[in-house]
Motif scaffolding. Structure first.
Motif, PDB file in Angstrom:
ATOM      1  N   TYR A   8      -9.256   1.232  -5.887  1.00  0.00           N
ATOM      2  CA  TYR A   8      -9.555   2.535  -5.287  1.00  0.00           C
ATOM      3  C   TYR A   8     -10.358   2.372  -3.995  1.00  0.00           C
ATOM      4  O   TYR A   8     -10.096   3.062  -3.014  1.00  0.00           O
ATOM      5  N   CYS A  11      -7.889   1.184  -1.417  1.00  0.00           N
ATOM      6  CA  CYS A  11      -6.998   2.271  -0.991  1.00  0.00           C
ATOM      7  C   CYS A  11      -7.726   3.239  -0.059  1.00  0.00           C
ATOM      8  O   CYS A  11      -7.195   3.632   0.975  1.00  0.00           O
ATOM      9  N   TYR A  12      -8.951   3.591  -0.407  1.00  0.00           N
ATOM     10  CA  TYR A  12      -9.706   4.529   0.426  1.00  0.00           C
ATOM     11  C   TYR A  12     -10.093   3.904   1.759  1.00  0.00           C
ATOM     12  O   TYR A  12     -10.136   4.598   2.781  1.00  0.00           O
ATOM     13  N   ILE A  71      -5.178  11.707  -1.754  1.00  0.00           N
ATOM     14  CA  ILE A  71      -5.490  10.607  -0.836  1.00  0.00           C
ATOM     15  C   ILE A  71      -4.750   9.335  -1.234  1.00  0.00           C
ATOM     16  O   ILE A  71      -4.096   8.699  -0.407  1.00  0.00           O
ATOM     17  N   ALA A  72      -4.850   8.952  -2.496  1.00  0.00           N
ATOM     18  CA  ALA A  72      -4.237   7.687  -2.928  1.00  0.00           C
ATOM     19  C   ALA A  72      -2.715   7.723  -2.784  1.00  0.00           C
ATOM     20  O   ALA A  72      -2.107   6.736  -2.384  1.00  0.00           O
TER      21      ALA A  72
END
Length: 164
Positions: A8, A11-12, A71-72
């Motif tokens: 995560y 990814c962010y 977002i992801a």
């Protein structure tokens, strides 16, 4: 993922990079349009209407795609192993396989038309072509990983039934 030790976070971080680069791209697009001559062809009311319609429809595709994916999902979370239960197929994916790319391309074209910029039209076409190439790679990857996920889930369910 290895650099950030968490999918995560990775990814962010990628989302932040992509979003920042997109803002820079948009600024360059706007600058290029402002620096080039205008064309009287784009003054026709129907052409201006087309520009408004393209921006509106493109904006709807981008916004609803983002709302569906978050977002992801928007920023390549699947490359980090962040997947939905199943592939998203509802609107706006019922209109086009790549609503984010197609919608953004429509916004660029609409902006170029509203600014009466032939160079903007060319650049919007270039953006669309680049997005199409990216979509080829991303689409095949997404199809493959969700097919693998479905196969893995089916196998796990069959094994669970055998063990019961």
């Amino acid at each position: 993922t290895t650099i950030f030790r968490n999918r995560y976070v990775g990814c962010y971080a990628l989302a932040l990079w992509i979003f920042s680069f997109s803002l820079y791209r948009d600024a360059l697009f706007a600058y290029a349009i402002q620096q080039q001559p205008r064309s009287a062809f784009f003054d026709a009311m129907w052409v201006q209407g087309l520009g408004v319609a393209m921006m509106a429809m493109g904006g709807i595709l981008v916004l609803t795609s983002y709302m569906r994916l978050g977002i992801a999902g928007t920023y390549l979370g699947d490359y980090f192993g962040i997947l939905f239960e199943e592939r998203i197929t509802g609107f706006p994916f019922t209109v086009t396989d790549d609503p984010m790319y197609d919608g953004a391309s429509m916004v660029f074209m609409g902006k170029a038309i509203l600014e009466r910029s032939p160079v903007g039209v060319f650049l919007a076409g270039w953006v669309y072509a680049v997005f199409r190439v990216a979509a080829i790679f991303e689409g095949s990857f997404t199809t493959r990983i969700y097919a693998e996920k479905t196969n893995t889930s089916s196998t796990a369910k069959k094994n669970k039934k055998k063990n019961e």
